[in-house]
Motif scaffolding. Structure first.
Motif, PDB file in Angstrom:
ATOM      1  N   UNK A  69       5.624  38.739 -20.667  1.00  0.00           N
ATOM      2  CA  UNK A  69       6.883  38.374 -21.312  1.00  0.00           C
ATOM      3  C   UNK A  69       7.146  36.875 -21.194  1.00  0.00           C
ATOM      4  N   UNK A  70       7.099  36.366 -19.956  1.00  0.00           N
ATOM      5  CA  UNK A  70       7.459  34.970 -19.754  1.00  0.00           C
ATOM      6  C   UNK A  70       6.981  34.493 -18.394  1.00  0.00           C
ATOM      7  N   UNK A  71       6.824  33.182 -18.258  1.00  0.00           N
ATOM      8  CA  UNK A  71       6.476  32.572 -16.977  1.00  0.00           C
ATOM      9  C   UNK A  71       7.175  31.234 -16.858  1.00  0.00           C
ATOM     10  N   UNK A  72       7.371  30.808 -15.614  1.00  0.00           N
ATOM     11  CA  UNK A  72       8.032  29.542 -15.347  1.00  0.00           C
ATOM     12  C   UNK A  72       7.324  28.851 -14.197  1.00  0.00           C
ATOM     13  N   UNK A  73       7.164  27.564 -14.294  1.00  0.00           N
ATOM     14  CA  UNK A  73       6.446  26.798 -13.279  1.00  0.00           C
ATOM     15  C   UNK A  73       7.261  26.642 -11.999  1.00  0.00           C
ATOM     16  N   UNK A  74       6.597  26.163 -10.984  1.00  0.00           N
ATOM     17  CA  UNK A  74       7.193  26.034  -9.648  1.00  0.00           C
ATOM     18  C   UNK A  74       8.482  25.212  -9.636  1.00  0.00           C
ATOM     19  N   UNK A  75       8.580  24.251 -10.530  1.00  0.00           N
ATOM     20  CA  UNK A  75       9.722  23.341 -10.523  1.00  0.00           C
ATOM     21  C   UNK A  75      10.765  23.679 -11.584  1.00  0.00           C
ATOM     22  N   UNK A  76      10.606  24.821 -12.229  1.00  0.00           N
ATOM     23  CA  UNK A  76      11.577  25.221 -13.238  1.00  0.00           C
ATOM     24  C   UNK A  76      11.223  24.784 -14.644  1.00  0.00           C
ATOM     25  N   UNK A  77      10.116  24.073 -14.793  1.00  0.00           N
ATOM     26  CA  UNK A  77       9.672  23.672 -16.117  1.00  0.00           C
ATOM     27  C   UNK A  77       8.562  24.586 -16.600  1.00  0.00           C
TER      28      UNK A  77
ATOM     29  N   UNK B  26       2.863  34.292  -9.073  1.00  0.00           N
ATOM     30  CA  UNK B  26       1.523  33.713  -9.184  1.00  0.00           C
ATOM     31  C   UNK B  26       1.155  32.996  -7.884  1.00  0.00           C
ATOM     32  N   UNK B  27      -0.115  32.650  -7.768  1.00  0.00           N
ATOM     33  CA  UNK B  27      -0.559  31.861  -6.626  1.00  0.00           C
ATOM     34  C   UNK B  27      -0.908  30.445  -7.070  1.00  0.00           C
ATOM     35  N   UNK B  28      -0.464  30.091  -8.267  1.00  0.00           N
ATOM     36  CA  UNK B  28      -0.623  28.752  -8.803  1.00  0.00           C
ATOM     37  C   UNK B  28       0.750  28.172  -9.106  1.00  0.00           C
ATOM     38  N   UNK B  29       0.786  26.881  -9.394  1.00  0.00           N
ATOM     39  CA  UNK B  29       2.073  26.245  -9.689  1.00  0.00           C
ATOM     40  C   UNK B  29       2.539  26.516 -11.117  1.00  0.00           C
ATOM     41  N   UNK B  30       1.590  26.826 -11.971  1.00  0.00           N
ATOM     42  CA  UNK B  30       1.915  27.090 -13.370  1.00  0.00           C
ATOM     43  C   UNK B  30       1.402  28.468 -13.763  1.00  0.00           C
TER      44      UNK B  30
ATOM     45  N   UNK C 278       9.356  28.071  -3.771  1.00  0.00           N
ATOM     46  CA  UNK C 278       9.381  26.890  -4.639  1.00  0.00           C
ATOM     47  C   UNK C 278       8.005  26.299  -4.898  1.00  0.00           C
ATOM     48  N   UNK C 279       6.961  26.817  -4.267  1.00  0.00           N
ATOM     49  CA  UNK C 279       5.612  26.279  -4.473  1.00  0.00           C
ATOM     50  C   UNK C 279       4.857  26.934  -5.623  1.00  0.00           C
ATOM     51  N   UNK C 280       5.377  28.026  -6.158  1.00  0.00           N
ATOM     52  CA  UNK C 280       4.579  28.857  -7.054  1.00  0.00           C
ATOM     53  C   UNK C 280       5.306  29.231  -8.345  1.00  0.00           C
ATOM     54  N   UNK C 281       4.487  29.456  -9.379  1.00  0.00           N
ATOM     55  CA  UNK C 281       5.028  29.968 -10.633  1.00  0.00           C
ATOM     56  C   UNK C 281       5.466  31.422 -10.469  1.00  0.00           C
ATOM     57  N   UNK C 282       6.442  31.786 -11.307  1.00  0.00           N
ATOM     58  CA  UNK C 282       6.937  33.160 -11.341  1.00  0.00           C
ATOM     59  C   UNK C 282       6.961  33.636 -12.797  1.00  0.00           C
ATOM     60  N   UNK C 283       7.119  34.928 -12.995  1.00  0.00           N
ATOM     61  CA  UNK C 283       7.147  35.411 -14.367  1.00  0.00           C
ATOM     62  C   UNK C 283       7.644  36.829 -14.490  1.00  0.00           C
ATOM     63  N   UNK C 284       7.597  37.316 -15.726  1.00  0.00           N
ATOM     64  CA  UNK C 284       8.004  38.676 -16.038  1.00  0.00           C
ATOM     65  C   UNK C 284       6.989  39.328 -16.975  1.00  0.00           C
ATOM     66  N   UNK C 285       6.715  40.592 -16.700  1.00  0.00           N
ATOM     67  CA  UNK C 285       5.946  41.456 -17.580  1.00  0.00           C
ATOM     68  C   UNK C 285       6.821  42.660 -17.922  1.00  0.00           C
ATOM     69  N   UNK C 286       6.387  43.443 -18.892  1.00  0.00           N
ATOM     70  CA  UNK C 286       7.082  44.694 -19.194  1.00  0.00           C
ATOM     71  C   UNK C 286       6.077  45.753 -19.629  1.00  0.00           C
ATOM     72  N   UNK C 287       6.506  47.003 -19.521  1.00  0.00           N
ATOM     73  CA  UNK C 287       5.619  48.108 -19.877  1.00  0.00           C
ATOM     74  C   UNK C 287       6.422  49.279 -20.422  1.00  0.00           C
TER      75      UNK C 287
ATOM     76  N   UNK D 141      -0.473  37.559  -8.863  1.00  0.00           N
ATOM     77  CA  UNK D 141      -0.939  38.206  -7.642  1.00  0.00           C
ATOM     78  C   UNK D 141       0.022  39.264  -7.137  1.00  0.00           C
ATOM     79  N   UNK D 142       1.306  38.995  -7.314  1.00  0.00           N
ATOM     80  CA  UNK D 142       2.305  39.888  -6.713  1.00  0.00           C
ATOM     81  C   UNK D 142       3.180  40.512  -7.804  1.00  0.00           C
ATOM     82  N   UNK D 143       3.574  41.763  -7.556  1.00  0.00           N
ATOM     83  CA  UNK D 143       4.382  42.519  -8.512  1.00  0.00           C
ATOM     84  C   UNK D 143       5.563  43.184  -7.811  1.00  0.00           C
ATOM     85  N   UNK D 144       6.697  43.192  -8.473  1.00  0.00           N
ATOM     86  CA  UNK D 144       7.821  43.967  -7.999  1.00  0.00           C
ATOM     87  C   UNK D 144       7.707  45.409  -8.475  1.00  0.00           C
ATOM     88  N   UNK D 145       8.592  46.271  -8.014  1.00  0.00           N
ATOM     89  CA  UNK D 145       8.549  47.690  -8.390  1.00  0.00           C
ATOM     90  C   UNK D 145       9.019  47.960  -9.805  1.00  0.00           C
ATOM     91  N   UNK D 146       9.745  47.008 -10.405  1.00  0.00           N
ATOM     92  CA  UNK D 146      10.193  47.169 -11.778  1.00  0.00           C
ATOM     93  C   UNK D 146      11.630  47.626 -11.898  1.00  0.00           C
TER      94      UNK D 146
END
Length: 123
Positions: A48-56, A99-103, A30-39, A111-116
């Motif tokens: 593709x998209x990103x979302x802030x730590x609080x859902x905004x 991400x390692x930031x809130x936004x 809950x402290x960090x932004x998350x997102x999606x990429x594609x290839x 910083x971090x990636x899933x396997x896809x």
């Protein structure tokens, strides 16, 4: 150790909907932004998209704006990407990122990636 695991990919027809999920572990989600990429083969990974730590603070690429919706459930350490009105051009491996930031933004580097997870849209 941060781990991201995607699920929910698959094969659909053009115009269909699909939701991919990503569960995170190894840090306070809950402290960090998350997102999606594609290839797609032969191309660079695309934001593709990103979302802030609080859902905004949702951000989308121009190619998915109005069709995709990102959301998160901090109680479940999970981020989602709801994909509607899918097009064959959306066919790609979708990567969950942390991400390692809130936004997050189109310009910031995760910083971090899933396997896809593979999403295939046929016409």
């Amino acid at each position: 150790q941060v781990q991201l695991v995607e699920s929910g990919g698959g094969s659909v027809q053009a115009g269909d909907s699909l939701r991919v999920s990503c569960e995170s572990s190894g840090r306070t989600f809950s402290n960090y932004a998350m997102g999606w990429f594609r290839q797609t083969p032969g191309k660079e990974r695309e934001f593709v998209s990103a979302i802030a730590w609080d859902g905004g603070g949702e951000v989308y690429s121009d190619s998915v704006l109005g069709r995709f919706t990102i959301s998160r459930d901090n109680g479940k350490n999970t981020v989602y990407l709801q994909m509607d009105s899918l097009e064959p051009e959306d066919t790609a491996v979708y990567y969950c990122v942390g991400y390692i930031t809130r936004y997050g933004s189109r310009a910031s580097s995760p910083r971090y990636w899933g396997p896809g997870t593979q999403v295939t849209v046929s016409s």
